[in-house]
Structure formats: structure tokens, C-alpha cells
Design an enzyme around this catalytic site. Structure first.
Site, PDB file in Angstrom:
ATOM      1  N   PRO A 129    -105.070  97.018  41.536  1.00 39.46           N
ATOM      2  CA  PRO A 129    -104.418  97.692  40.416  1.00 39.46           C
ATOM      3  C   PRO A 129    -103.417  96.838  39.644  1.00 39.46           C
ATOM      4  O   PRO A 129    -102.646  96.077  40.233  1.00 39.46           O
ATOM      5  CB  PRO A 129    -103.708  98.886  41.070  1.00 39.46           C
ATOM      6  CG  PRO A 129    -103.666  98.570  42.517  1.00 39.46           C
ATOM      7  CD  PRO A 129    -104.840  97.698  42.809  1.00 39.46           C
ATOM      8  N   ASN A 130    -103.463  97.041  38.338  1.00 37.58           N
ATOM      9  CA  ASN A 130    -102.563  96.420  37.353  1.00 37.58           C
ATOM     10  C   ASN A 130    -102.858  94.950  37.074  1.00 37.58           C
ATOM     11  O   ASN A 130    -102.278  94.373  36.157  1.00 37.58           O
ATOM     12  CB  ASN A 130    -101.084  96.592  37.759  1.00 37.58           C
ATOM     13  CG  ASN A 130    -100.675  98.048  37.782  1.00 37.58           C
ATOM     14  OD1 ASN A 130    -100.870  98.746  36.795  1.00 37.58           O
ATOM     15  ND2 ASN A 130    -100.158  98.520  38.899  1.00 37.58           N
ATOM     16  N   ARG A 150     -97.777  90.653  30.627  1.00 38.60           N
ATOM     17  CA  ARG A 150     -96.431  91.090  31.039  1.00 38.60           C
ATOM     18  C   ARG A 150     -95.981  90.268  32.239  1.00 38.60           C
ATOM     19  O   ARG A 150     -96.805  89.694  32.931  1.00 38.60           O
ATOM     20  CB  ARG A 150     -96.450  92.564  31.455  1.00 38.60           C
ATOM     21  CG  ARG A 150     -96.646  93.501  30.286  1.00 38.60           C
ATOM     22  CD  ARG A 150     -96.523  94.950  30.744  1.00 38.60           C
ATOM     23  NE  ARG A 150     -96.752  95.842  29.623  1.00 38.60           N
ATOM     24  CZ  ARG A 150     -97.943  96.234  29.218  1.00 38.60           C
ATOM     25  NH1 ARG A 150     -99.019  95.831  29.841  1.00 38.60           N
ATOM     26  NH2 ARG A 150     -98.070  97.038  28.180  1.00 38.60           N
ATOM     27  N   TYR A 184     -96.188  86.171  37.145  1.00 41.01           N
ATOM     28  CA  TYR A 184     -97.652  86.084  37.240  1.00 41.01           C
ATOM     29  C   TYR A 184     -98.292  85.064  36.306  1.00 41.01           C
ATOM     30  O   TYR A 184     -99.511  84.878  36.340  1.00 41.01           O
ATOM     31  CB  TYR A 184     -98.265  87.475  36.985  1.00 41.01           C
ATOM     32  CG  TYR A 184     -97.811  88.511  37.986  1.00 41.01           C
ATOM     33  CD1 TYR A 184     -98.153  88.399  39.330  1.00 41.01           C
ATOM     34  CD2 TYR A 184     -97.017  89.591  37.598  1.00 41.01           C
ATOM     35  CE1 TYR A 184     -97.728  89.337  40.256  1.00 41.01           C
ATOM     36  CE2 TYR A 184     -96.591  90.541  38.516  1.00 41.01           C
ATOM     37  CZ  TYR A 184     -96.944  90.408  39.842  1.00 41.01           C
ATOM     38  OH  TYR A 184     -96.528  91.330  40.765  1.00 41.01           O
ATOM     39  N   ASN A 236    -107.466  90.224  46.212  1.00 43.16           N
ATOM     40  CA  ASN A 236    -106.071  90.443  45.833  1.00 43.16           C
ATOM     41  C   ASN A 236    -105.964  91.946  45.633  1.00 43.16           C
ATOM     42  O   ASN A 236    -106.275  92.465  44.558  1.00 43.16           O
ATOM     43  CB  ASN A 236    -105.701  89.689  44.551  1.00 43.16           C
ATOM     44  CG  ASN A 236    -104.223  89.863  44.220  1.00 43.16           C
ATOM     45  OD1 ASN A 236    -103.548  90.706  44.814  1.00 43.16           O
ATOM     46  ND2 ASN A 236    -103.731  89.091  43.276  1.00 43.16           N
ATOM     47  N   ALA A 272    -100.956  96.084  44.754  1.00 41.97           N
ATOM     48  CA  ALA A 272    -100.061  97.015  45.454  1.00 41.97           C
ATOM     49  C   ALA A 272    -100.735  97.689  46.651  1.00 41.97           C
ATOM     50  O   ALA A 272    -100.059  98.053  47.627  1.00 41.97           O
ATOM     51  CB  ALA A 272     -99.553  98.074  44.478  1.00 41.97           C
ATOM     52  N   GLU A 277    -107.377  86.842  51.904  1.00 44.35           N
ATOM     53  CA  GLU A 277    -106.393  87.635  51.136  1.00 44.35           C
ATOM     54  C   GLU A 277    -105.691  86.674  50.180  1.00 44.35           C
ATOM     55  O   GLU A 277    -105.275  85.583  50.579  1.00 44.35           O
ATOM     56  CB  GLU A 277    -105.375  88.251  52.111  1.00 44.35           C
ATOM     57  CG  GLU A 277    -104.206  88.943  51.421  1.00 44.35           C
ATOM     58  CD  GLU A 277    -103.192  89.505  52.425  1.00 44.35           C
ATOM     59  OE1 GLU A 277    -103.377  89.325  53.657  1.00 44.35           O
ATOM     60  OE2 GLU A 277    -102.207  90.112  51.963  1.00 44.35           O
ATOM     61  N   HIS A 298    -102.725  86.264  46.954  1.00 43.08           N
ATOM     62  CA  HIS A 298    -101.673  86.787  46.074  1.00 43.08           C
ATOM     63  C   HIS A 298    -101.222  85.685  45.125  1.00 43.08           C
ATOM     64  O   HIS A 298    -101.080  84.523  45.536  1.00 43.08           O
ATOM     65  CB  HIS A 298    -100.473  87.293  46.875  1.00 43.08           C
ATOM     66  CG  HIS A 298    -100.842  88.415  47.775  1.00 43.08           C
ATOM     67  ND1 HIS A 298    -101.089  89.683  47.294  1.00 43.08           N
ATOM     68  CD2 HIS A 298    -101.068  88.452  49.100  1.00 43.08           C
ATOM     69  CE1 HIS A 298    -101.448  90.459  48.308  1.00 43.08           C
ATOM     70  NE2 HIS A 298    -101.447  89.732  49.411  1.00 43.08           N
ATOM     71  N   ARG A 344     -90.160  88.480  47.808  1.00 42.94           N
ATOM     72  CA  ARG A 344     -89.871  89.600  46.919  1.00 42.94           C
ATOM     73  C   ARG A 344     -89.330  90.805  47.710  1.00 42.94           C
ATOM     74  O   ARG A 344     -88.854  90.642  48.815  1.00 42.94           O
ATOM     75  CB  ARG A 344     -91.138  89.917  46.118  1.00 42.94           C
ATOM     76  CG  ARG A 344     -91.616  88.678  45.327  1.00 42.94           C
ATOM     77  CD  ARG A 344     -92.885  88.934  44.550  1.00 42.94           C
ATOM     78  NE  ARG A 344     -92.659  89.936  43.513  1.00 42.94           N
ATOM     79  CZ  ARG A 344     -93.655  90.498  42.811  1.00 42.94           C
ATOM     80  NH1 ARG A 344     -94.918  90.129  43.039  1.00 42.94           N
ATOM     81  NH2 ARG A 344     -93.392  91.392  41.888  1.00 42.94           N
TER      82      ARG A 344
HETATM   83  O1  CA2 Z   1     -98.753  88.422  43.802  1.00 45.63           O
HETATM   84  C1  CA2 Z   1     -99.751  89.142  43.776  1.00 45.63           C
HETATM   85  O2  CA2 Z   1    -100.862  88.729  43.464  1.00 45.63           O
HETATM   86  C2  CA2 Z   1     -99.604  90.635  44.081  1.00 45.63           C
HETATM   87  O3  CA2 Z   1    -100.765  91.046  44.786  1.00 45.63           O
HETATM   88  C3  CA2 Z   1     -99.531  91.322  42.724  1.00 45.63           C
HETATM   89  C4  CA2 Z   1     -99.305  92.825  42.820  1.00 45.63           C
HETATM   90  C5  CA2 Z   1     -98.112  93.137  43.730  1.00 45.63           C
HETATM   91  O4  CA2 Z   1     -98.010  94.536  43.918  1.00 45.63           O
HETATM   92  C6  CA2 Z   1     -98.238  92.455  45.088  1.00 45.63           C
HETATM   93  O5  CA2 Z   1     -97.073  92.738  45.847  1.00 45.63           O
HETATM   94  C7  CA2 Z   1     -98.396  90.949  44.930  1.00 45.63           C
HETATM   95  C8  CA2 Z   1     -99.021  93.422  41.440  1.00 45.63           C
HETATM   96  C9  CA2 Z   1    -100.074  93.148  40.433  1.00 45.63           C
HETATM   97  C10 CA2 Z   1     -99.566  93.573  39.090  1.00 45.63           C
HETATM   98  O6  CA2 Z   1    -100.022  92.642  38.140  1.00 45.63           O
HETATM   99  C11 CA2 Z   1     -99.385  92.560  36.944  1.00 45.63           C
HETATM  100  C12 CA2 Z   1     -99.682  91.465  36.198  1.00 45.63           C
HETATM  101  C13 CA2 Z   1     -99.061  91.305  34.988  1.00 45.63           C
HETATM  102  C14 CA2 Z   1     -98.194  92.259  34.525  1.00 45.63           C
HETATM  103  C15 CA2 Z   1     -97.913  93.370  35.279  1.00 45.63           C
HETATM  104  C16 CA2 Z   1     -98.520  93.528  36.491  1.00 45.63           C
END
Ligand code: CA2
Length: 151
Positions: free
Chosen positions: A9-10, A17, A22, A73, A76, A97, A99, A106
């Protein structure tokens, strides 16, 4: 040889963003890079994203009969999903896995992973470059026979 890369997700918002966490590449660009890198090595890379837990579970089930390796990946869902944990347990190919950030640097709720106990390897904190690293690594382990497994 087929490799499935699943994004949770996301991650469809990548590059739009939170660039300080990221980066600025979009998910589409990352997927294109993975497919191109895989093709250089004769690996077929399927690159997927969903905001839905059940869809991710179904893709893991499909991988059981179709992919030699799976990269996830789970975003969340990494920190919450028993369903994804259980599905990964049923997949016996090589599993990684991934990330983009290092969740251990974090918030404390990101320090728990339901994915880590059921995969062969974890890659975190390399930015989106982690995706290229795993495709190169998968070429080594799947095609060059450099596979070591501790689970
Ligand atoms: O670091 C990672 O790849 C995470 O899997 C990213 C997840 C986060 O919940 C994990 O703890 C670590 C969040 C992905 C959200 O991606 C976005 C990318 C750009 C803007 C907003 C959100």
C-alpha cells in the site's frame, strides 16, 4: 526463470511525496528498471503493486506455481499482516523482504516485521536502488547457483 516483485500500500505514490525518505523515482520507473535489468540476465520480472491485502495474498498464492523467486515490499502490511505472513509460509521458492527506507531507524511500530521470519533475506535502507540490488542478486542465486539458505 520468473521473479515476482510485489509492492504494498501507498507505494503507488512513490516519487510524488516524501522524497526525503523514498526518493524521486516513480514506481513505474523502478519497475521498468527491474524488468530491463532482469531481461539483461534472461530473468522475467513481473512487477506489481496493490493497496489491498487480499490481492497481495492472492499474488503470493499464484507465485507458488509460477515464480522461482519472490520479492516483497509489503509496505505498512509488513508491520501488521498475519495473512501475508501465512501466505509467504506456503511459498517455498526463494523469498526476499525489501524496504526502501531502513524501518529500524524510524518509528518503533516499524521495528516489527511479520515478513522477516518467513523469508530468506532482508534488504532495507538502500533507497529504490535496493530493487536493482535484489534483481542482480537473484541472477546470482537463481542462474549462477550461488544460493545459500538458512531457513
Ligand atoms: O521503506 C519502505 O519501503 C517501507 O516498506 C515503506 C512503507 C512503510 O510503511 C514501511 O514501514 C517501510 C510506506 C510506503 C509508502 O510509500 C510512499 C511513497 C511515497 C509517498 C508516500 C508514501
Amino acid at each position: 526463470m520468473k521473479v515476482l516483485i510485489i509492492n504494498g500500500p501507498n507505494l503507488n505514490l512513490l516519487g510524488t511525496r516524501e522524497p526525503s525518505i523514498y526518493g524521486t523515482a516513480t514506481l513505474e520507473e523502478v519497475g521498468d528498471r527491474c524488468r530491463a535489468l532482469g531481461a539483461e540476465h534472461g530473468l522475467e520480472v513481473e512487477f506489481l503493486q496493490s493497496n489491498y491485502e487480499g490481492q497481495i495474498v492472492e499474488w503470493i498464492h499464484e507465485a507458488i506455481d509460477s515464480a522461482q523467486a519472490l520479492v516483497i515490499n509489503a509496505a505498512a502490511y509488513t508491520h501488521t499482516s498475519v495473512a501475508i505472513h501465512d501466505a509467504l509460509k506456503s511459498y517455498h521458492g526463494y523469498k526476499i523482504e525489501l524496504h526502501i527506507s531502513n524501518p529500524h531507524l524510524r518509528e518503533s511500530f516499524r521495528h516489527i516485521s511479520f515478513v522477516s521470519p518467513v523469508v530468506d533475506a532482508v534488504v532495507a535502507g538502500f533507497g529504490v536502488g535496493g530493487y536493482s540490488l535484489v534483481v542482480e542478486h537473484l541472477n546470482d542465486v537463481l542462474q549462477e547457483g550461488a544460493l545459500t539458505r538458512t531457513r
